[in-house]
Each structure stands twice: as C-alpha cells, then as structure tokens.
Motif scaffolding. Structure first.
Motif, mmCIF file in Angstrom:
data_model
loop_
_atom_site.group_PDB
_atom_site.id
_atom_site.type_symbol
_atom_site.label_atom_id
_atom_site.label_comp_id
_atom_site.label_asym_id
_atom_site.label_seq_id
_atom_site.Cartn_x
_atom_site.Cartn_y
_atom_site.Cartn_z
ATOM 1 N N ASN A 163 49.811 49.888 37.109
ATOM 2 C CA ASN A 163 49.064 50.892 36.353
ATOM 3 C C ASN A 163 49.180 50.449 34.898
ATOM 4 O O ASN A 163 50.182 50.729 34.244
ATOM 5 C CB ASN A 163 49.662 52.284 36.547
ATOM 6 N N THR A 223 44.726 48.995 30.259
ATOM 7 C CA THR A 223 43.630 48.767 31.217
ATOM 8 C C THR A 223 42.342 48.451 30.487
ATOM 9 O O THR A 223 41.585 47.558 30.890
ATOM 10 C CB THR A 223 43.376 50.080 32.027
ATOM 11 N N HIS A 224 42.111 49.222 29.410
ATOM 12 C CA HIS A 224 40.800 49.228 28.751
ATOM 13 C C HIS A 224 40.731 48.277 27.565
ATOM 14 O O HIS A 224 39.690 48.195 26.917
ATOM 15 C CB HIS A 224 40.477 50.668 28.305
ATOM 16 N N GLU A 227 45.354 47.651 41.417
ATOM 17 C CA GLU A 227 45.345 48.476 40.199
ATOM 18 C C GLU A 227 45.404 49.951 40.606
ATOM 19 O O GLU A 227 44.654 50.367 41.498
ATOM 20 C CB GLU A 227 44.049 48.173 39.429
ATOM 21 N N HIS A 265 45.649 54.060 39.137
ATOM 22 C CA HIS A 265 45.622 55.058 38.055
ATOM 23 C C HIS A 265 45.863 56.430 38.658
ATOM 24 O O HIS A 265 45.332 56.742 39.733
ATOM 25 C CB HIS A 265 44.272 55.060 37.325
ATOM 26 N N ILE A 291 39.599 57.439 36.459
ATOM 27 C CA ILE A 291 39.177 56.917 35.148
ATOM 28 C C ILE A 291 37.650 56.958 34.979
ATOM 29 O O ILE A 291 37.157 56.788 33.868
ATOM 30 C CB ILE A 291 39.716 55.485 34.882
ATOM 31 N N ARG A 331 37.153 54.881 29.337
ATOM 32 C CA ARG A 331 38.146 54.645 30.401
ATOM 33 C C ARG A 331 37.514 54.010 31.643
ATOM 34 O O ARG A 331 38.218 53.512 32.517
ATOM 35 C CB ARG A 331 38.845 55.951 30.794
ATOM 36 N N ASN A 365 35.825 51.358 31.737
ATOM 37 C CA ASN A 365 35.922 49.894 31.701
ATOM 38 C C ASN A 365 37.371 49.455 31.882
ATOM 39 O O ASN A 365 38.254 49.892 31.147
ATOM 40 C CB ASN A 365 35.394 49.332 30.383
ATOM 41 N N SER A 366 37.574 48.586 32.860
ATOM 42 C CA SER A 366 38.912 48.021 33.082
ATOM 43 C C SER A 366 38.819 46.507 33.048
ATOM 44 O O SER A 366 38.003 45.912 33.756
ATOM 45 C CB SER A 366 39.446 48.467 34.446
ATOM 46 N N SER A 390 40.278 45.423 36.743
ATOM 47 C CA SER A 390 39.556 45.628 38.015
ATOM 48 C C SER A 390 38.864 44.381 38.556
ATOM 49 O O SER A 390 38.922 44.126 39.769
ATOM 50 C CB SER A 390 38.520 46.751 37.875
ATOM 51 N N CYS A 423 42.340 55.160 42.231
ATOM 52 C CA CYS A 423 42.458 56.071 41.091
ATOM 53 C C CYS A 423 42.095 57.486 41.490
ATOM 54 O O CYS A 423 41.286 57.705 42.384
ATOM 55 C CB CYS A 423 41.642 55.586 39.896
#
Ligand code: CA2
Length: 149
Positions: A75, A80-81, A99, A101, A105, A112, A114-115, A118, A126
């Motif tokens: 996490n 992440t972003h 991944e 969360h 997200i 949020r 956009n990761s 991922s 998530c």
C-alpha cells in the motif's frame, strides 16, 4: 518457505488514531495481526513494514529481492500517485506485486485515480478496508501455488 514482504507507505502509522471516518478504526498493528493470521494457513512467512520515507521504501523493495522473498504486497499510500522511484524499484525487483488500498481510490478525489504502481502490479485491491490485505495474501498464495504446479 514462501515469504512475502508487506509494505506500507506514509502516514499509515496513523491508522486508527486520525480520520477514522475515512480510514476506519483499525490500527496498523491490527492490520499486521490480520496479515499474520491470513498468511499462517498458507504457510507463508511475512515481513511487515511501514515507512514515511520514499527512499526507505525503495530500499525495502530492493531488499525484498536480495533476501529471496517471493512477492511484494504494497500500500504505497500517498506515493501511489507521485512516485516513479517506487514504481521503478518494484519493476526492478522482478517480484510479483499486489497493490492494496484501504479506500476505493476511484471514488475519491480525481488525483487518487492515477497510480504509478498499478501498471506494473499483477492486481489491485481497493475499497475493502483492512480485509484487502487478507485478499492480497490469499491471491499471492493462489498465484504462487499455481506457478509451482
Ligand atoms: O486508501 C488507501 O489505502 C490509500 O493508499 C491511503 C493513502 C492515500 O493517500 C491513498 O490515496 C489511498 C493515505 C494514507 C494516510 O493514512 C492516514 C491514516 C490515518 C489518518 C491519516 C492518514
């Protein structure tokens, strides 16, 4: 023995103490216990860590490969972003990445959604709160046993 590294990014040490309306009432210690209980029936060893520092997370990811772990559950929290460095370290690790969360997200602020992680993850879980970590461990166990047979 199969072993996985479970990494937690910045501010997750505050779980259960701040913003319970968003992140719930479980502490990170509770989540670690849940992970240990989830890993036990699969005979998977876990190494559980949290860091507020991007470079330390990169080093923990590098160590996962050096120390012969079999997968990373992460996490990355706020990183992440933003973090190309963490995404690069995960790619370089050569390990399967899941991944996780706590929150969904995709139902929060648009930034949020956009990761950087991922695209290089096997899968993303998530929105299920702490149980997402258990789902990730079950997924890793299933994936590694399928790869072996
Ligand atoms: O939903 C998640 O697990 C997140 O990774 C949590 C991050 C957030 O930046 C991501 O967009 C989604 C934030 C972690 C901060 O954790 C806190 C816990 C308690 C109080 C304040 C922050």
């Amino acid at each position: 023995m199969t072993s996985i590294v479970i990494l937690n990014g910045p501010n997750l040490n505050l779980l259960g103490r701040r913003e319970p309306e968003i992140y719930g009432s479980s502490t990170l210690g509770d989540i670690e216990e849940l992970c240990r209980a989830a890993a036990e029936p699969h005979a998977i060893a876990i190494e559980f860590s949290q860091s507020n520092h991007e470079g330390e997370l990169v080093e923990l990811i590098q160590a996962a490969t050096l120390n012969g772990h079999n997968a990373v559950v992460i996490n990355p929290a706020g990183y992440t972003h933003t973090s190309v460095a963490i995404a690069d370290a995960l790619t370089a690790s050569g390990l399967p990445v899941i991944e996780v969360h706590l929150t969904n997200i995709h139902s929060r602020e648009s930034f949020r959604a956009n990761s950087f992680v991922s695209p290089i993850a096997i899968g993303v879980i998530c929105g299920f709160g702490p149980v997402g970590y258990k789902l990730a461990i079950d997924a890793v166990a299933q994936m590694l046993s399928t790869n072996r047979s």
